[in-house]
Design a protein around this motif. Structure first.
Motif, PDB file in Angstrom:
ATOM      1  N   GLY A 112      -1.589  10.923 -15.931  1.00 18.56           N
ATOM      2  CA  GLY A 112      -2.511   9.816 -15.754  1.00 18.56           C
ATOM      3  C   GLY A 112      -3.324   9.548 -17.003  1.00 18.56           C
ATOM      4  N   SER A 125      -9.426   4.765 -15.794  1.00 15.47           N
ATOM      5  CA  SER A 125      -8.502   4.027 -14.939  1.00 15.47           C
ATOM      6  C   SER A 125      -9.253   3.021 -14.058  1.00 15.47           C
ATOM      7  N   LEU A 126     -10.388   3.445 -13.522  1.00 18.89           N
ATOM      8  CA  LEU A 126     -11.192   2.524 -12.697  1.00 18.89           C
ATOM      9  C   LEU A 126     -11.746   1.383 -13.544  1.00 18.89           C
ATOM     10  N   GLU A 139      -8.902  -1.153 -14.296  1.00 21.52           N
ATOM     11  CA  GLU A 139      -8.053  -1.570 -13.174  1.00 21.52           C
ATOM     12  C   GLU A 139      -8.108  -3.087 -12.955  1.00 21.52           C
ATOM     13  N   LEU A 140      -6.940  -3.659 -12.803  1.00 15.74           N
ATOM     14  CA  LEU A 140      -6.852  -5.091 -12.508  1.00 15.74           C
ATOM     15  C   LEU A 140      -6.290  -5.271 -11.105  1.00 15.74           C
ATOM     16  N   PRO A 141      -6.702  -6.327 -10.423  1.00 14.06           N
ATOM     17  CA  PRO A 141      -6.165  -6.533  -9.078  1.00 14.06           C
ATOM     18  C   PRO A 141      -4.657  -6.792  -9.129  1.00 14.06           C
ATOM     19  N   VAL A 142      -3.948  -6.205  -8.198  1.00 11.13           N
ATOM     20  CA  VAL A 142      -2.506  -6.438  -8.093  1.00 11.13           C
ATOM     21  C   VAL A 142      -2.272  -7.475  -7.013  1.00 11.13           C
ATOM     22  N   ASN A 149      -2.594  -0.773 -15.852  1.00  8.57           N
ATOM     23  CA  ASN A 149      -2.375  -0.787 -14.407  1.00  8.57           C
ATOM     24  C   ASN A 149      -1.127  -0.009 -13.998  1.00  8.57           C
ATOM     25  N   TYR A 200      -0.407   2.851 -14.948  1.00  9.98           N
ATOM     26  CA  TYR A 200      -0.916   4.185 -14.625  1.00  9.98           C
ATOM     27  C   TYR A 200      -1.932   4.115 -13.490  1.00  9.98           C
ATOM     28  N   ASN A 201      -2.766   3.073 -13.533  1.00  9.36           N
ATOM     29  CA  ASN A 201      -3.822   2.958 -12.521  1.00  9.36           C
ATOM     30  C   ASN A 201      -3.261   2.974 -11.114  1.00  9.36           C
ATOM     31  N   LEU A 202      -2.128   2.322 -10.926  1.00 10.96           N
ATOM     32  CA  LEU A 202      -1.625   2.126  -9.571  1.00 10.96           C
ATOM     33  C   LEU A 202      -0.558   3.138  -9.184  1.00 10.96           C
ATOM     34  N   GLY A 203      -0.340   4.092 -10.038  1.00  6.01           N
ATOM     35  CA  GLY A 203       0.557   5.175  -9.655  1.00  6.01           C
ATOM     36  C   GLY A 203       2.025   4.881  -9.840  1.00  6.01           C
ATOM     37  N   THR A 240       4.113   7.494 -11.568  1.00  7.02           N
ATOM     38  CA  THR A 240       4.558   8.742 -10.941  1.00  7.02           C
ATOM     39  C   THR A 240       5.573   8.483  -9.822  1.00  7.02           C
ATOM     40  N   LYS A 241       6.069   7.254  -9.780  1.00  6.88           N
ATOM     41  CA  LYS A 241       7.084   6.928  -8.768  1.00  6.88           C
ATOM     42  C   LYS A 241       8.481   7.134  -9.357  1.00  6.88           C
ATOM     43  N   ALA A 273     -10.984  -3.485  -7.300  1.00  4.57           N
ATOM     44  CA  ALA A 273      -9.789  -4.285  -7.582  1.00  4.57           C
ATOM     45  C   ALA A 273      -8.700  -4.106  -6.543  1.00  4.57           C
ATOM     46  N   ASN A 274      -8.389  -2.868  -6.221  1.00  2.00           N
ATOM     47  CA  ASN A 274      -7.247  -2.632  -5.330  1.00  2.00           C
ATOM     48  C   ASN A 274      -7.545  -1.664  -4.196  1.00  2.00           C
ATOM     49  N   ARG A 333      -8.644   1.303  -4.156  1.00  2.00           N
ATOM     50  CA  ARG A 333      -8.190   2.685  -4.327  1.00  2.00           C
ATOM     51  C   ARG A 333      -9.346   3.620  -4.009  1.00  2.00           C
ATOM     52  N   ASP A 352      -2.696   9.594  -7.820  1.00  2.00           N
ATOM     53  CA  ASP A 352      -2.023  10.852  -8.143  1.00  2.00           C
ATOM     54  C   ASP A 352      -2.758  11.632  -9.228  1.00  2.00           C
ATOM     55  N   GLN A 353      -3.858  11.101  -9.673  1.00  2.00           N
ATOM     56  CA  GLN A 353      -4.592  11.795 -10.741  1.00  2.00           C
ATOM     57  C   GLN A 353      -5.590  12.773 -10.147  1.00  2.00           C
TER      58      GLN A 353
END
Lengths: 391, 207
Positions: A30, A36-37, A40-43, A347, A349-352, A355-356, B106-107, B109, B146-147
């Motif tokens: 990460g 990361s916060l 972060e941008l809205p998806v 984003n 990294y922000n949204l994971g 790691t998928k 934003a999302n 989380r 995941d962090q």
């Protein structure tokens, strides 16, 4: 006085503890939680279920079609943005509600699909069939009749490859073995010269420079200039137990074929140097924690004036390498790295997504839109190296 | 309507209790007032609101050294339990453990943090009121998607408690929470020091 000594001791102990904590602070994966916060941008809310595992996306006429167990479609957006109407279920042939693969035959303006029936407890016993049509309408009839590909009883069609001048299909089962069949008139299928394989054909690519077809199964690489001239390729000099291929891809930019290893102890992507007929391995690729990367499929992704080769991985998103100026590097001198802010932004990294598991990609060059197929985490897209969003 | 009635009822009880204590004040000699002694212990429960303040970027060349955290996180919540022992009638040393959560703008989380701190408290006493001034230092585990980050935490706080004279004190606390997330090497530019405020309702048991 006693209290002073006590407080001094407490201070020393606590400050030592604090220093130790600083030393052992860790977050190897990460990009940092608070960073990361901050970035972060809205998806955009996607219209597909978030947990699907896409197997193929194609663009055909004015629509995208997606095989992700269920069959989905949506209009191709005029701009790069997601249109309001989003994805919806497309019509499957009667008795075959599920889909495993898709292919487009542009020259003949046809779309082919492998559909399968309601799975039973044993997935392999689900009946599958190949269908082809020139127009998908809202009627089940638009798919017409199933096309017989393999007369052997109990065979399953596992994958479609529209490469070069042919449509190939991997067909068989575990007891009879898997054959590679092909057609050029999209009516009659013939069997390639390869004997049956114990595992299905996984991936394919076509080297338009030399006119060579390439196929991989889990452990074997085949190549040849026509479907009846295929032979086992002298895959990289690896023992049998180290052979586990993830994907094969022909780079138009470099005019080189790339082969990725999915083996847990290799972390290597090879390219084929056809001047010397040898596979040239990359350096060993690892993630930030030192775990060897297990690669899947690859794709090219042009961003601005540069072109990147992206490789999907098991549980580590995708890794990339700039290939614009890559000119036949020596063995072990090139490698793949975590994406920087060129092919994506924070984003990723922000949204994971980092790691998928990303098994494959599709790239729509007319819309500069790259799609990433995850395992169990939906379909994602990125327009022009900007940000990743859910479809 | 029923809920409002319950709240009013408990508030009345609370104020009656405080009223009773104030009423007794003149009759109890100050030297007899429930003083703590070395070896006495406290057990406290705190729960309340987490207010994100700002993320500080310690890089001297940073374009934005202070990033408003409230623009990226909604106010969250937290709950702590605390145990302490009296070093003398005015000071306690103990451990505080709890969970903190907030959600990203934003999302949506979820950010989870579990701080465990060694807490030193100095009690100012204005019977029946107590003003605990505290400082805590310890470890914190933060989790976002995941962090996972394991690092230090520090907190400074002040409160106001009313001694109910039956081993219980009730009141509120205000804490300033500092959570550094420090990186070295190529990730050094991702270093941030998060600053939060916590406002809590607190119940303290003395034994």
């Amino acid at each position: 006085m006693d209290r002073k000594i006590l407080l001094n001791k407490a201070f020393v102990i606590l400050s030592s503890l604090f220093c130790i904590i600083f030393l052992f602070s860790c977050n190897t994966e990460g990009i940092g939680i608070f960073y990361s916060l901050e970035t972060e941008l809205p998806v955009s809310e996607g219209s597909l279920p978030e947990e699907i595992s896409p197997t193929r996306l194609v663009s055909y006429l004015d629509k995208y079609y997606l095989a992700a167990r269920s069959f989905y479609s949506r209009n191709i957006p005029v701009s790069g943005d997601t249109p309001a109407e989003g994805w919806s279920k497309a019509v499957s042939p009667s008795e075959y509600p599920y889909i495993s693969d898709l292919a487009v035959i542009p020259e003949d303006s046809k779309i082919a699909a492998i559909f399968y029936s309601e799975p039973t407890e044993d997935q392999f016993s689900a009946a599958s069939a190949l269908f082809m049509t020139s127009e998908i309408t809202d009627s089940e009839e638009s798919w017409g009749e199933a096309i017989e590909v393999d007369s052997r009883e109990g065979c399953t069609q596992t994958a479609l490859f529209a490469v070069g001048d042919y449509l190939f299909i991997s067909t068989g089962n575990q007891s009879l073995g898997y054959l590679l069949r092909y057609t050029s008139d999209y009516i009659n299928f013939e069997t390639s010269n390869l004997t049956s394989s114990s595992t299905p054909f996984l991936d394919s690519t076509y080297d338009s420079d030399t006119g060579t077809y390439w196929f991989i199964t889990e452990t074997t690489v085949y190549s040849g200039t026509s479907p009846d001239l295929l032979s086992e390729n002298t895959a990289p000099g690896l023992s049998q137990d180290k052979r586990k291929w993830g994907g094969i891809y022909y780079s138009d930019t470099l005019q080189r074929v790339f082969l990725s290893s999915n083996h847990s102890s290799l972390g290597i992507i090879y390219y084929y140097n056809d001047d010397v007929n040898q596979w040239i391995p990359s350096a060993e690729n690892k993630n930030a924690s030192g775990t060897i990367l297990q690669f899947y499929n690859l794709t090219e992704f042009p961003v601005g004036t540069k072109t990147y080769l992206l490789a999907g991985t098991l549980g580590n998103g995708y890794y990339e390498m700039e290939i614009t100026d890559l000119s036949d590097p020596e063995s072990g001198t090139f490698s793949f790295s975590r994406p920087d802010n060129t092919t994506t932004n924070d984003n990723y990294y922000n949204l994971g997504l980092s790691t998928k598991t990303i098994r494959s990609f599709s790239y729509d060059s007319s819309k500069i839109r790259l799609f990433a197929y995850t395992t169990g985490s939906g379909l994602w897209f990125n327009t022009g190296g900007d940000t990743w969003n859910r479809e | 309507m029923k809920k409002i009635a319950y709240v009013v009822f408990f508030l009345l009880l609370f104020f009656m209790q405080i009223g009773a204590i104030f009423a007794q004040e003149e009759t109890i000699p100050p030297e007899n007032i429930n003083l703590y002694d070395k070896g006495d212990q406290i057990f406290s429960l705190h729960a309340g609101l987490l207010v994100p303040l700002f993320f500080a970027n310690p890089d001297p060349g940073a374009e934005t050294p202070v990033i408003p955290a409230y623009e990226h996180l909604f106010p969250g919540g937290f709950g702590y339990i605390e145990w302490g022992g009296f070093l003398n009638p005015d000071m306690t040393l103990g451990l505080e453990f709890g969970g903190v959560f907030a959600v990203s703008n934003a999302n949506r989380r979820a950010l989870f943090m579990v701080p465990v701190t060694t807490k030193y408290t100095y009690l100012l006493r204005f019977y029946p009121l107590e003003v605990p001034l505290s400082v805590g230092i310890g470890v914190n585990v933060s989790k976002l998607n995941d962090q996972l980050f394991f690092g230090p935490v520090a907190k400074l706080g002040a409160g106001l408690l009313v001694d109910l004279q039956n081993e219980w004190s009730l009141g509120g606390n205000l804490h300033y929470l500092i959570i550094p997330e420090i990186y070295f090497g190529e990730k050094a530019d991702k270093t941030r020091i998060a600053n939060f405020l916590t406002l809590s309702f607190s119940a303290q048991y003395h034994f």
